[in-house]
Design a protein around this motif. Structure first.
Motif, PDB file in Angstrom:
ATOM      1  N   SER A 198       0.839  -1.184   0.000  1.00 19.41           N
ATOM      2  CA  SER A 198       0.000   0.000   0.000  1.00 19.41           C
ATOM      3  C   SER A 198       0.880   1.241   0.000  1.00 19.41           C
ATOM      4  O   SER A 198       2.015   1.211   0.490  1.00 19.41           O
ATOM      5  CB  SER A 198      -0.903   0.033   1.232  1.00 19.41           C
ATOM      6  N   CYS A 199       0.346   2.320  -0.539  1.00 18.05           N
ATOM      7  CA  CYS A 199       1.053   3.604  -0.551  1.00 18.05           C
ATOM      8  C   CYS A 199       0.027   4.673  -0.220  1.00 18.05           C
ATOM      9  O   CYS A 199      -0.883   4.929  -1.014  1.00 18.05           O
ATOM     10  CB  CYS A 199       1.669   3.847  -1.918  1.00 18.05           C
ATOM     11  N   ALA A 200       0.185   5.259   0.946  1.00 16.78           N
ATOM     12  CA  ALA A 200      -0.739   6.292   1.401  1.00 16.78           C
ATOM     13  C   ALA A 200      -0.138   7.658   1.128  1.00 16.78           C
ATOM     14  O   ALA A 200       0.982   7.956   1.568  1.00 16.78           O
ATOM     15  CB  ALA A 200      -1.016   6.129   2.886  1.00 16.78           C
ATOM     16  N   ALA A 201      -0.873   8.488   0.407  1.00 21.11           N
ATOM     17  CA  ALA A 201      -0.404   9.827   0.073  1.00 21.11           C
ATOM     18  C   ALA A 201      -1.040  10.846   1.003  1.00 21.11           C
ATOM     19  O   ALA A 201      -2.214  10.727   1.360  1.00 21.11           O
ATOM     20  CB  ALA A 201      -0.746  10.150  -1.376  1.00 21.11           C
ATOM     21  N   SER A 202      -0.273  11.856   1.368  1.00 20.55           N
ATOM     22  CA  SER A 202      -0.789  12.929   2.215  1.00 20.55           C
ATOM     23  C   SER A 202      -0.181  14.248   1.779  1.00 20.55           C
ATOM     24  O   SER A 202       0.853  14.277   1.128  1.00 20.55           O
ATOM     25  CB  SER A 202      -0.471  12.643   3.683  1.00 20.55           C
ATOM     26  N   GLY A 203      -0.841  15.303   2.114  1.00 24.28           N
ATOM     27  CA  GLY A 203      -0.333  16.630   1.775  1.00 24.28           C
ATOM     28  C   GLY A 203      -0.956  17.231   0.533  1.00 24.28           C
ATOM     29  O   GLY A 203      -0.957  18.454   0.367  1.00 24.28           O
ATOM     30  N   ARG A 204      -1.442  16.408  -0.351  1.00 21.04           N
ATOM     31  CA  ARG A 204      -2.167  16.850  -1.538  1.00 21.04           C
ATOM     32  C   ARG A 204      -2.838  15.640  -2.158  1.00 21.04           C
ATOM     33  O   ARG A 204      -2.495  14.503  -1.873  1.00 21.04           O
ATOM     34  CB  ARG A 204      -1.252  17.529  -2.555  1.00 21.04           C
ATOM     35  N   SER A 205      -3.775  15.911  -3.062  1.00 19.88           N
ATOM     36  CA  SER A 205      -4.464  14.818  -3.747  1.00 19.88           C
ATOM     37  C   SER A 205      -3.698  14.416  -5.000  1.00 19.88           C
ATOM     38  O   SER A 205      -3.201  15.274  -5.740  1.00 19.88           O
ATOM     39  CB  SER A 205      -5.881  15.244  -4.138  1.00 19.88           C
ATOM     40  N   ALA A 233     -10.449   8.090  -3.688  1.00 18.46           N
ATOM     41  CA  ALA A 233     -11.101   8.701  -2.529  1.00 18.46           C
ATOM     42  C   ALA A 233     -10.198   8.667  -1.303  1.00 18.46           C
ATOM     43  O   ALA A 233     -10.190   9.590  -0.488  1.00 18.46           O
ATOM     44  CB  ALA A 233     -12.416   7.994  -2.243  1.00 18.46           C
ATOM     45  N   LYS A 234      -9.427   7.571  -1.172  1.00 19.95           N
ATOM     46  CA  LYS A 234      -8.522   7.434  -0.032  1.00 19.95           C
ATOM     47  C   LYS A 234      -7.129   7.997  -0.330  1.00 19.95           C
ATOM     48  O   LYS A 234      -6.295   8.044   0.565  1.00 19.95           O
ATOM     49  CB  LYS A 234      -8.392   5.961   0.357  1.00 19.95           C
ATOM     50  N   ASN A 235      -6.884   8.369  -1.588  1.00 18.20           N
ATOM     51  CA  ASN A 235      -5.562   8.876  -1.982  1.00 18.20           C
ATOM     52  C   ASN A 235      -4.493   7.807  -1.744  1.00 18.20           C
ATOM     53  O   ASN A 235      -3.411   8.091  -1.224  1.00 18.20           O
ATOM     54  CB  ASN A 235      -5.225  10.154  -1.204  1.00 18.20           C
ATOM     55  N   GLU A 236      -4.820   6.579  -2.154  1.00 19.56           N
ATOM     56  CA  GLU A 236      -3.922   5.452  -1.922  1.00 19.56           C
ATOM     57  C   GLU A 236      -3.675   4.665  -3.208  1.00 19.56           C
ATOM     58  O   GLU A 236      -4.529   4.598  -4.086  1.00 19.56           O
ATOM     59  CB  GLU A 236      -4.478   4.520  -0.843  1.00 19.56           C
ATOM     60  N   LEU A 237      -2.512   4.054  -3.248  1.00 17.93           N
ATOM     61  CA  LEU A 237      -2.070   3.224  -4.360  1.00 17.93           C
ATOM     62  C   LEU A 237      -1.734   1.847  -3.807  1.00 17.93           C
ATOM     63  O   LEU A 237      -1.242   1.742  -2.680  1.00 17.93           O
ATOM     64  CB  LEU A 237      -0.838   3.834  -5.023  1.00 17.93           C
ATOM     65  N   THR A 273       7.860  12.811  -9.534  1.00 12.79           N
ATOM     66  CA  THR A 273       8.388  13.851  -8.654  1.00 12.79           C
ATOM     67  C   THR A 273       8.410  13.418  -7.191  1.00 12.79           C
ATOM     68  O   THR A 273       9.335  13.748  -6.467  1.00 12.79           O
ATOM     69  CB  THR A 273       7.540  15.122  -8.794  1.00 12.79           C
ATOM     70  N   PHE A 274       7.381  12.716  -6.794  1.00 12.56           N
ATOM     71  CA  PHE A 274       7.226  12.351  -5.386  1.00 12.56           C
ATOM     72  C   PHE A 274       7.469  10.855  -5.205  1.00 12.56           C
ATOM     73  O   PHE A 274       6.965  10.042  -5.984  1.00 12.56           O
ATOM     74  CB  PHE A 274       5.820  12.720  -4.894  1.00 12.56           C
ATOM     75  N   TRP A 275       8.228  10.515  -4.152  1.00 17.92           N
ATOM     76  CA  TRP A 275       8.609   9.126  -3.901  1.00 17.92           C
ATOM     77  C   TRP A 275       8.355   8.741  -2.447  1.00 17.92           C
ATOM     78  O   TRP A 275       8.581   9.560  -1.543  1.00 17.92           O
ATOM     79  CB  TRP A 275      10.087   8.921  -4.212  1.00 17.92           C
ATOM     80  N   GLY A 276       7.921   7.505  -2.256  1.00 17.58           N
ATOM     81  CA  GLY A 276       7.812   6.963  -0.917  1.00 17.58           C
ATOM     82  C   GLY A 276       9.175   6.492  -0.438  1.00 17.58           C
ATOM     83  O   GLY A 276      10.146   6.463  -1.195  1.00 17.58           O
ATOM     84  N   GLN A 277       9.232   6.080   0.820  1.00 15.10           N
ATOM     85  CA  GLN A 277      10.504   5.711   1.420  1.00 15.10           C
ATOM     86  C   GLN A 277      10.921   4.288   1.091  1.00 15.10           C
ATOM     87  O   GLN A 277      12.069   3.922   1.316  1.00 15.10           O
ATOM     88  CB  GLN A 277      10.426   5.874   2.953  1.00 15.10           C
TER      89      GLN A 277
END
Length: 124
Positions: free
Chosen positions: A20-27, A74-78, A112-116
């Protein structure tokens, strides 16, 4: 903006994991997102991508038929459902998002944006 990947672990060959990848800070509901992986001693490589508009999907040949990428806008998740895992799937898995474009991208530079990263280890 933050992408938080989770779900990695140790699994036997033939097993399954769901990342799972949860995004936060923007949609990211309208932007393309993807998964990459980096095996020990190797460069990071493309795994799967999904577009931001109609959900066009592409996979690396090495995972086609075994992995499934999906998203919940809706959950902003991948997500990445990984089945029939092989020892060669062992790697750190990274989720990534494009800045604005809904078009899919296969190269790291398109994101541009990467998870850890989350570690997946498949034992034989």
């Amino acid at each position: 903006v933050q992408l938080q990947a989770s779900g990695g672990g140790l699994v036997q060959a033939g097993g399954s994991l769901r990342l799972s990848c949860a995004a936060s800070g923007r949609s990211f509901s309208s932007t393309a997102m993807g998964w990459f992986r980096q095996a020990p001693g190797k460069d990071r490589e493309f795994v799967a991508t999904i577009s931001g508009n109609i959900g066009t999907i592409y996979y690396a040949d090495s995972v086609k038929g075994r992995f499934t990428i999906s998203r919940d806008k809706a959950k902003n998740e991948l997500y990445l459902q990984m089945n029939s895992l092989k020892p060669e799937d062992t790697a750190i898995y990274y989720c990534a998002a494009r800045r604005e474009s809904y078009l899919i991208a296969f190269a790291e530079g398109g994101y541009t944006f990467w998870g850890q990263g989350t570690l997946v280890t498949v034992s034989s």
